[in-house]
Design a protein around this motif. Sequence first.
Motif, mmCIF file in Angstrom:
data_model
loop_
_atom_site.group_PDB
_atom_site.id
_atom_site.type_symbol
_atom_site.label_atom_id
_atom_site.label_comp_id
_atom_site.label_asym_id
_atom_site.label_seq_id
_atom_site.Cartn_x
_atom_site.Cartn_y
_atom_site.Cartn_z
ATOM 1 N N UNK A 17 4.056 -14.526 -58.511
ATOM 2 C CA UNK A 17 3.666 -15.313 -57.435
ATOM 3 C C UNK A 17 2.386 -14.701 -56.461
ATOM 4 N N UNK A 18 2.458 -13.233 -56.612
ATOM 5 C CA UNK A 18 1.321 -12.819 -55.605
ATOM 6 C C UNK A 18 -0.020 -12.911 -56.566
ATOM 7 N N UNK A 46 2.109 -15.282 -52.344
ATOM 8 C CA UNK A 46 3.098 -14.245 -52.009
ATOM 9 C C UNK A 46 4.315 -14.522 -51.471
ATOM 10 N N UNK A 47 5.444 -13.675 -51.725
ATOM 11 C CA UNK A 47 6.772 -13.989 -51.387
ATOM 12 C C UNK A 47 6.963 -13.394 -50.094
ATOM 13 N N UNK A 48 7.829 -14.328 -48.956
ATOM 14 C CA UNK A 48 7.935 -13.726 -47.842
ATOM 15 C C UNK A 48 9.439 -13.693 -47.578
ATOM 16 N N UNK A 49 9.879 -12.550 -47.202
ATOM 17 C CA UNK A 49 11.424 -12.386 -46.633
ATOM 18 C C UNK A 49 12.342 -12.577 -48.047
ATOM 19 N N UNK A 50 11.414 -12.114 -49.236
ATOM 20 C CA UNK A 50 12.370 -12.108 -50.637
ATOM 21 C C UNK A 50 12.790 -13.691 -50.945
ATOM 22 N N UNK A 108 3.644 -22.528 -50.335
ATOM 23 C CA UNK A 108 2.692 -23.259 -49.534
ATOM 24 C C UNK A 108 1.505 -23.307 -50.141
ATOM 25 N N UNK A 109 1.284 -22.717 -51.423
ATOM 26 C CA UNK A 109 0.081 -22.603 -52.094
ATOM 27 C C UNK A 109 -0.127 -23.403 -53.453
ATOM 28 N N UNK A 110 -0.906 -24.241 -53.553
ATOM 29 C CA UNK A 110 -0.937 -25.402 -54.543
ATOM 30 C C UNK A 110 -1.231 -24.557 -56.107
ATOM 31 N N UNK A 111 -0.333 -24.657 -57.004
ATOM 32 C CA UNK A 111 -0.689 -24.144 -58.130
ATOM 33 C C UNK A 111 -0.712 -24.899 -59.472
#
Length: 577
Positions: free
Chosen positions: A80-81, A86-90, A110-113
């Motif tokens: 993910x990073x 990047x992941x937040x709060x696992x 929240x990021x277009x991939x």
Amino acid sequence: MLEELEIRNLGPISQARIMPHPGMNAITGETGAGKSMLLNAIELISGAQAQSQRVSANSDQARVQAIFGVSGSDDIKELAQNAGAECVDDQLFINRTVPQKGRSRAVLNGQTVPRTVLTSIASKLVTIHGQSEQLKIANISRQRDFLDDFAANDTQRDTYRKAFENYSTLKEKIDQLKSTQSQAIAQIDYLKDAISRIEAIHPHEGEDDELKSQRDYIENATEIAIAQAAALRALDTSENDNDEASVSELLTRAIHELHAVSHIEQMSEIMSRLETLRDEVQDIVYMLSQSSNEDVNPNDLDKINERIHDLSELTKRWGPTLKDVLEWKEKAQFELEDLDASPERIHELEVELTQAMEIVRKAAKELTRTRVVAAEELSANVNKELKSLAMEGSALYVSVSESSELDVHGADDIVFEFVPFPGAPRLSLGKSASGGELSRLMLALELVAFEKKRVRIDQMELSEQRGNVPTLIFDEIDAGVGGATAVELGKRLARLAAGAQIIVVTHLPQVAAWADEQFVVSKTKSASQATTTVTEVNGEARVAEIARMLSGSQSKTSLQHAQELLDECTLKMPELA
């Protein structure tokens, strides 16, 4: 682990939100209610191809959002990073929208991939054992990976991979030298000539700037001498014929006049500055008086210009600075060693290649040993499980044979073959089993793998495992199953749920009763359309659903039987036969 799944406007589901249990989750409902849409939703967030025809008729787009817990899953966090999400709060958020027209959109945290990113990440989060997805086990690489995971042969695989990569690098180097020997010889001649020219001139970093400074001084020696003499006369009157005081003497007088008031802070500071100024003037006068052009030899100018020209030739070719020239020379020397295409050098490399191949074969032999042992154990244990899943006479054969050539994965051909009934020929998976049989076979494989893992590691508390457990989804696993076999099927799913999050779509009450949570998919019809809802059932509502599954009604007798079934499954810890 899947923590939440939200669906909007996907097929008959206008809005649904489920929060699966960490253990076993049963999805039940009447045939045709829309249970398949839950699987479609999970496939979408797993990167499956979007199909606009699955968008609800009166909507512009369908949307599926999933939240996964990824504590302890460093590999997933890294993926993910790397995607800039990047992941937040696992937690990992996956959002997929499918419009009626146009391209679908995938959003990760929240990021277009790209959709391929979802595929790579979801492959580590979710495994779908459905009619289409489970056919992927027919892929040779998937079978090899499954066997290697079962064998826990990471050390042997890593040793082999490093040995094979070393061998491949040497072979590529030899092939390149042989195929480009003439070009290599030309490059060698060029590098040798260039290094020789640089060494002949023997420059040092910054030398050209030093020489240009010397040249400027020599070319302006006369003007410098005149300016020095004039400056000295202006500062030091002893060089003149008059009796005027020098600058240094005047500064000394000023200091002397202020001495009487030096106890005043402001005057003391001024005196200190005047003293510093006087010392500086005296130092300058000394330097000017010592400067001389006697050491300046105009004949040196030719030598300096010649040297500057030689250095300039180097910087034009390998610059732009002498530092770059020296760095290029160092790299060229290393390249020259690698480009040695002489027969002697090739012979040396071929000897190294032979030795490297011996190391590869030794590592491959050890890797094969682990796979053969694991294949026998896996086949035997899976076949034991199949007997309890209404597949008496069926058998899985995992074979490990010598490959025609080595590759990065080893020296083995690994094949999973299935026999659906006694006397049937061995056929590859996907060609020899029905959807239900293949689902049960996958359950047996997953369960045996889980039990193997439990033997290798100390068993942790379930709450400590939940952060990084996989999510396994089973569809059509109960096809053609009933009675005691259905009970065994549910028991084994519940047992597997001790180490994984299980989501099973089932028509069997004997399976659903083992679940920690149960969700009912139901369809309601109105004058304009049919709508599907997903509801978590507990208490009496769950008893009623189990009763419906048992007899198609909710009579007093069926409700009693449903309660008894739930109580029995709740009290019994699923122990494998």
